[in-house]
Design a protein around this motif. Structure first.
Motif, PDB file in Angstrom:
ATOM      1  N   VAL A 152       0.845  -1.210   0.000  1.00 18.32           N
ATOM      2  CA  VAL A 152       0.000   0.000   0.000  1.00 18.32           C
ATOM      3  C   VAL A 152       0.872   1.248   0.000  1.00 18.32           C
ATOM      4  O   VAL A 152       0.643   2.201  -0.766  1.00 18.32           O
ATOM      5  CB  VAL A 152      -0.953  -0.011   1.222  1.00 18.32           C
ATOM      6  CG1 VAL A 152      -1.578   1.367   1.439  1.00 18.32           C
ATOM      7  CG2 VAL A 152      -2.046  -1.042   1.025  1.00 18.32           C
ATOM      8  N   PHE A 155       2.665   1.374  -3.619  1.00 13.92           N
ATOM      9  CA  PHE A 155       1.871   1.557  -4.843  1.00 13.92           C
ATOM     10  C   PHE A 155       0.694   2.520  -4.688  1.00 13.92           C
ATOM     11  O   PHE A 155       0.226   3.074  -5.677  1.00 13.92           O
ATOM     12  CB  PHE A 155       1.367   0.200  -5.344  1.00 13.92           C
ATOM     13  CG  PHE A 155       2.488  -0.703  -5.778  1.00 13.92           C
ATOM     14  CD1 PHE A 155       3.162  -0.468  -6.976  1.00 13.92           C
ATOM     15  CD2 PHE A 155       2.902  -1.759  -4.977  1.00 13.92           C
ATOM     16  CE1 PHE A 155       4.209  -1.278  -7.367  1.00 13.92           C
ATOM     17  CE2 PHE A 155       3.950  -2.576  -5.362  1.00 13.92           C
ATOM     18  CZ  PHE A 155       4.613  -2.330  -6.556  1.00 13.92           C
ATOM     19  N   ALA A 156       0.190   2.679  -3.450  1.00 17.23           N
ATOM     20  CA  ALA A 156      -0.960   3.582  -3.280  1.00 17.23           C
ATOM     21  C   ALA A 156      -0.517   4.955  -2.772  1.00 17.23           C
ATOM     22  O   ALA A 156      -0.938   5.973  -3.295  1.00 17.23           O
ATOM     23  CB  ALA A 156      -1.962   2.968  -2.306  1.00 17.23           C
ATOM     24  N   VAL A 157       0.363   4.958  -1.771  1.00 17.68           N
ATOM     25  CA  VAL A 157       0.731   6.236  -1.155  1.00 17.68           C
ATOM     26  C   VAL A 157       1.843   6.928  -1.943  1.00 17.68           C
ATOM     27  O   VAL A 157       1.731   8.114  -2.267  1.00 17.68           O
ATOM     28  CB  VAL A 157       1.156   6.021   0.314  1.00 17.68           C
ATOM     29  CG1 VAL A 157       1.661   7.319   0.932  1.00 17.68           C
ATOM     30  CG2 VAL A 157      -0.009   5.470   1.120  1.00 17.68           C
ATOM     31  N   GLU A 158       2.904   6.198  -2.244  1.00 14.18           N
ATOM     32  CA  GLU A 158       4.057   6.843  -2.905  1.00 14.18           C
ATOM     33  C   GLU A 158       3.839   6.960  -4.417  1.00 14.18           C
ATOM     34  O   GLU A 158       3.844   8.050  -4.963  1.00 14.18           O
ATOM     35  CB  GLU A 158       5.339   6.060  -2.610  1.00 14.18           C
ATOM     36  CG  GLU A 158       5.694   6.008  -1.113  1.00 14.18           C
ATOM     37  CD  GLU A 158       5.914   7.382  -0.498  1.00 14.18           C
ATOM     38  OE1 GLU A 158       6.254   8.327  -1.229  1.00 14.18           O
ATOM     39  OE2 GLU A 158       5.724   7.523   0.734  1.00 14.18           O
ATOM     40  N   MET A 160       1.112   6.117  -6.128  1.00 14.88           N
ATOM     41  CA  MET A 160      -0.284   6.479  -6.410  1.00 14.88           C
ATOM     42  C   MET A 160      -0.805   5.870  -7.719  1.00 14.88           C
ATOM     43  O   MET A 160      -1.509   6.515  -8.483  1.00 14.88           O
ATOM     44  CB  MET A 160      -0.457   7.997  -6.425  1.00 14.88           C
ATOM     45  CG  MET A 160      -0.191   8.624  -5.076  1.00 14.88           C
ATOM     46  SD  MET A 160      -0.558  10.379  -5.012  1.00 14.88           S
ATOM     47  CE  MET A 160      -2.216  10.392  -4.457  1.00 14.88           C
ATOM     48  N   VAL A 161      -0.435   4.626  -7.952  1.00 20.39           N
ATOM     49  CA  VAL A 161      -0.914   3.954  -9.163  1.00 20.39           C
ATOM     50  C   VAL A 161      -2.043   2.965  -8.859  1.00 20.39           C
ATOM     51  O   VAL A 161      -2.736   2.529  -9.768  1.00 20.39           O
ATOM     52  CB  VAL A 161       0.221   3.214  -9.903  1.00 20.39           C
ATOM     53  CG1 VAL A 161       1.210   4.197 -10.471  1.00 20.39           C
ATOM     54  CG2 VAL A 161       0.893   2.196  -9.004  1.00 20.39           C
ATOM     55  N   LEU A 162      -2.204   2.621  -7.605  1.00 19.92           N
ATOM     56  CA  LEU A 162      -3.272   1.699  -7.223  1.00 19.92           C
ATOM     57  C   LEU A 162      -3.965   2.207  -5.974  1.00 19.92           C
ATOM     58  O   LEU A 162      -3.347   2.888  -5.156  1.00 19.92           O
ATOM     59  CB  LEU A 162      -2.681   0.304  -6.945  1.00 19.92           C
ATOM     60  CG  LEU A 162      -2.242  -0.496  -8.165  1.00 19.92           C
ATOM     61  CD1 LEU A 162      -1.461  -1.725  -7.747  1.00 19.92           C
ATOM     62  CD2 LEU A 162      -3.458  -0.911  -9.003  1.00 19.92           C
ATOM     63  N   PRO A 163      -5.239   1.869  -5.794  1.00 24.28           N
ATOM     64  CA  PRO A 163      -5.942   2.325  -4.591  1.00 24.28           C
ATOM     65  C   PRO A 163      -5.496   1.552  -3.349  1.00 24.28           C
ATOM     66  O   PRO A 163      -5.027   0.416  -3.454  1.00 24.28           O
ATOM     67  CB  PRO A 163      -7.407   2.049  -4.916  1.00 24.28           C
ATOM     68  CG  PRO A 163      -7.382   0.990  -5.953  1.00 24.28           C
ATOM     69  CD  PRO A 163      -6.103   1.116  -6.704  1.00 24.28           C
ATOM     70  N   ALA A 164      -5.696   2.185  -2.195  1.00 27.09           N
ATOM     71  CA  ALA A 164      -5.199   1.594  -0.955  1.00 27.09           C
ATOM     72  C   ALA A 164      -6.187   0.638  -0.320  1.00 27.09           C
ATOM     73  O   ALA A 164      -5.804  -0.310   0.354  1.00 27.09           O
ATOM     74  CB  ALA A 164      -4.860   2.711   0.033  1.00 27.09           C
TER      75      ALA A 164
END
Lengths: 318, 530
Positions: A152, A155-158, A160-164
């Motif tokens: 998370v 890929f989500a926070v840094e 930002m390509v996928l939702p968390a």
């Protein structure tokens, strides 16, 4: 074969009954009380008594069990204390969401794990064996909730390509694996969920394959001049029943949903439902979910037994 | 072959995911999306469950109560204000009868007018188990607040009377927790609670739009809300249950939500670095130990005082990353009945001397604690720190840890049922003076009847409480409550440790949020920049 099927189904009935007794009793062995969480922290004894009577929890446990079992036999798992929705609806909805993850996690985990284990087992002691076995050990050893959080963050926070978290703007209503806007919510949970089964299956496959590789018939095949791919095919076929048993357990694990993974990703599957039911002491949901998951395990084991006996005729004779 | 293609499809999916960018659909509407700490969506059928978070997000959004809290200011403790009742008074001829004058012209979300019959019907729903609308769950949730109501009468179309079982001057403070639902709607749905859950109708500033069970509740701004100051500054409110703290932080940082509850102290620097607004404020919260006044060392006031002198609260605040303030009393400073209480400031030498004077050295105590739970903050590290501080002055502390439900069981059972515990660590809210202070020391609330777990009693507090219930002059009653609060400190009725500062993190795109000194908050003032 038919006899075997009947025998196995016959064995499954007392197991299912035993499971229902255990899952009914277990929730009462835990400290606390059903209705505990819905009552205010300082609810009086009088309030507790009235609410217990309203929900039928004032009756002796054996009576409660028999009533519950009677309803379950008719397909009625009761109502959730917290939401008042039918438990069957709650459990089936959650199982559907977990199965959506499993639909991807099972093939990923099984094919990757089996391939890694088979390659490692065919070349025991080689650098490839050490690399793949080491990777499998890491897969088993990493706490999957930690791994999920790391994914998370990456890929989500840094990036930002996928939702968390979650299942998207529509929730599980209208979720479609064929729509990328929805499907992208599955990517991180699927990868996280696959890690442990990959490791376990890889290690089991490696052990089974390397054991078969050491057997006399393999030397005979080689002495007969059979090609290596043909030998490996024989080896894998002989190792498969053992691996299938492990895969069956892992299938049950994936269908049961992981409490931790589903909580980290707020994925509304059976693991998340179970965790909420435990926290809330939502006894009907807890009993219904445990029973359904146990029945899935029983059914999976039944299927694995049948598959094993199809692959290995010796098993049919036992 | 099918398996291979599925695997390939999955692999392609994963690979595409890594490469794809995040883009959401453009919309002119503005949406406030809140990640709650609750594990599930609080029930929508009236008084919500899931503790104060349920009342905060469902109660104060979908519904109104006769009396509400004023949540418009952050600089002073929230007090009650008119809600669906415009005013109230005690019947001059009967001090057990409260008269409430109802707001005219209010409509339920389904269009039916709000009437006195609706109020009577709503209270029948939680009081009268023979009425068709009786709801055992609502009864359980409302009992703490409506337990002294015997009946409710309609006087005229816009006036109702509450007949109490005792003289109860604090009753209006209990009403903000009792949300009223539309009788019209419930009758139309034939009292089907499941249907009501998915089609609720209140009078609140948001209307129900859609719910996916366990996952999300979507509400729309009620542009016709009767209180023009509270018409939402955004179009939609989405509530998501998200119990895992790191997930909430990640959801905010990744833009999935724009408002999160209770970020953990460790995450706050990261949230601030990303430009999020982390907001804290004092509110009526008390992290303390309720004590056993029937058996064991805490029956001696010297031991209770020693325990309080042993606590280095600055260390506790540091442990919590500054998201709490030191707790020396039941109420945090700023509460109207705070007064000038005795403060047992950290003095380990004095604590040891008191223990020796009491003849309890080393002094064995057994505290029941939970591993998590509503309002419990970081119970395990906090309790470990407190234990080390207590042991340093001469206590021999045993922490008996259990899950939240088991602790609630001990709390409700009371000291008679669980005499071997010296204290229980349950955080308490002080939303109203009765639940905030009175219930902890009043003999009428000895567990299992109510919240006085350890059966504290003293003639002075008993006399004060009697006067409080009978005093209908607000200023005089506040004076009595202040005396009671000071007396509780003098008697060291608890081991006080901390008051939470209620941290929240908001996206920089949100403007206008005022964090009230309350367990409840008003989200309507928030505007969302595109």
């Amino acid at each position: 074969m038919i006899n075997l099927l009947i025998r196995r189904i016959f064995y499954a009935v007392p197991i299912a009954f035993g499971v229902s007794v255990v899952c009914f009793s277990l929730v009462y062995l835990a400290p606390g009380d059903p209705l505990q969480t819905i009552l205010p922290s300082d609810a009086s004894a009088e309030t507790i008594a009235l609410v217990k009577a309203a929900y039928g929890f004032d009756q002796p446990l054996p009576i409660q069990f028999l009533k519950w079992l009677g309803r379950v036999m008719l397909g009625d798992f009761g109502q959730s204390i917290a939401t008042r929705r039918p438990v069957s609806l709650e459990v089936m909805g959650a199982l559907h969401n977990t199965a959506t993850l499993a639909l991807f996690a099972v093939p990923i985990a099984f094919s990757t794990g089996f391939s890694m284990g088979a390659i490692a087992g065919c070349f025991p002691g080689s650098w490839l064996d050490r690399l793949l076995t080491g990777t499998a050990v890491i897969g088993v050893s990493l706490p999957n909730y930690w791994f999920g959080i790391v994914l998370v963050i990456l890929f989500a926070v840094e990036a930002m390509v996928l939702p968390a978290t979650g299942m998207g703007a529509n929730g599980s209503d209208g979720f479609s694996i064929f729509r990328w806007a929805d499907a992208r919510f599955m990517v991180l949970p699927v990868i996280t969920l696959s890690m442990v089964p990959i490791g376990i299956i890889a290690r089991s496959t490696r052990a089974a394959v390397s054991e078969v590789m050491g057997q006399d018939f393999v030397s005979t095949l080689r002495a007969k001049g059979l090609s290596e791919p043909a030998i490996i095919r024989h080896v894998l076929k002989n190792a498969l029943p053992q691996v299938l048993a492990v895969m069956g357990l892992q299938f049950g694990y994936l269908m049961g949903g992981s409490i931790l993974v589903e909580t980290v990703f707020t994925w509304p599957g059976s693991g998340f439902l179970l965790s909420k039911a435990i926290i809330n002491r939502d006894v009907p949901v807890l009993q219904g979910t445990i029973l359904m998951l146990a029945l899935i395990f029983v059914a999976t084991n039944l299927l694995v037994d049948l598959a094993q006996s199809l692959i290995d005729p010796r098993i049919r004779r036992t | 072959m099918k398996r291979v293609s599925t695997v390939l499809a999955a692999a392609a999916l994963a690979a595409a995911a890594l490469a794809a960018g995040l883009s959401g659909p453009a919309s002119a509407d503005t949406t406030l999306t809140v990640a709650m700490t609750a594990g599930d969506i609080p029930i929508t059928t009236g008084i919500p469950d899931q503790g104060s978070e349920g009342v905060r997000f469902i109660g104060y959004s979908l519904y109104d109560a006769l009396v509400l809290f004023d949540l418009s200011r952050s600089d002073k403790a929230s007090d009650i204000r008119p809600g669906l009742a415009t005013s109230w008074n005690i019947d001059p001829a009967n001090q057990k009868r409260w008269i409430f004058h109802l707001r005219e012209g209010v409509k339920w979300h389904d269009g039916c007018p709000f009437t006195a019959e609706d109020v009577v019907w709503n209270f029948q729903r939680i009081l009268n188990k023979d009425s068709p609308q009786f709801d055992a769950f609502q009864f359980a949730l409302g009992r703490t607040y409506a337990g002294n109501v015997q009946s409710v009468d309609k006087i005229d179309d816009h006036t109702v009377a509450f007949n109490m079982d005792r003289v109860h001057s604090l009753f209006p403070y209990l009403l903000p927790q009792i949300m009223l639902i539309s009788r019209c709607n419930a009758e139309k749905l034939r009292y089907d609670r499941n249907a009501l859950m998915f089609a609720p109708s209140g009078t609140g500033p948001y209307r129900y739009s859609r719910m996916v069970a366990h996952e999300r509740l979507e509400l729309d701004a009620n542009k016709d809300y009767w209180d023009k100051d509270r018409i939402p500054g955004h179009d939609h409110l989405v509530l998501l249950p998200m119990p895992e703290a790191s997930t909430r932080a990640a959801a905010l940082l990744s833009g999935q939500v724009n408002f999160i509850e209770a970020p953990v102290p460790d995450a706050i620097p990261r949230l601030k670095a990303a430009g999020m607004n982390v907001i804290t404020n004092t509110y009526p919260h008390n992290w303390a130990y309720q004590l056993n006044f029937v058996k064991g060392p805490m029956t001696d006031i010297k031991v209770r005082q020693a325990a309080n002198y042993a606590i280095n609260r600055d260390d506790v605040v540091e442990l919590l990353g500054g998201t709490a303030i030191a707790g020396y009393t039941t109420a945090p400073p700023g509460m109207p009945y705070y007064g000038n209480p005795v403060k047992y400031k950290y003095d380990p030498a004095k604590a040891t001397a008191l223990l020796k004077e009491a003849g309890c050295y080393p002094c064995k105590i057994n505290l029941a604690i939970s591993t998590s739970g509503s309002g419990q903050m970081q119970p395990l590290p906090m309790n470990e720190l407190v234990k080390s501080q207590l042991d340093a002055v001469g206590f021999e502390t045993t922490l008996t840890s259990m899950d939240w439900n088991a602790l609630l069981n001990i709390s409700r059972g009371g000291v008679d049922k669980f005499p071997d515990f010296t204290g229980v660590n349950i955080s308490r809210n002080l939303v109203d003076p009765f639940n905030g202070i009175v219930r902890h020391v009043w003999t009428g609330q000895w567990a299992p009847v109510g919240g006085n777990w350890g059966h504290f009693s003293s003639p002075e507090t008993e006399s004060l409480i009697g006067q409080i219930f009978g005093e209908f002059d607000d200023a005089k009653r506040m004076g009595l409550l202040t005396q009671l609060h000071e007396k509780m400190s003098e008697q060291a009725v608890m081991i006080w440790v901390a008051h939470d500062l209620n941290p929240r993190a908001l996206s920089p795109k949100l403007k206008g949020f005022v964090q009230a000194q309350s367990w409840f908050q008003d989200l309507t003032r928030i505007t969302v920049e595109p």
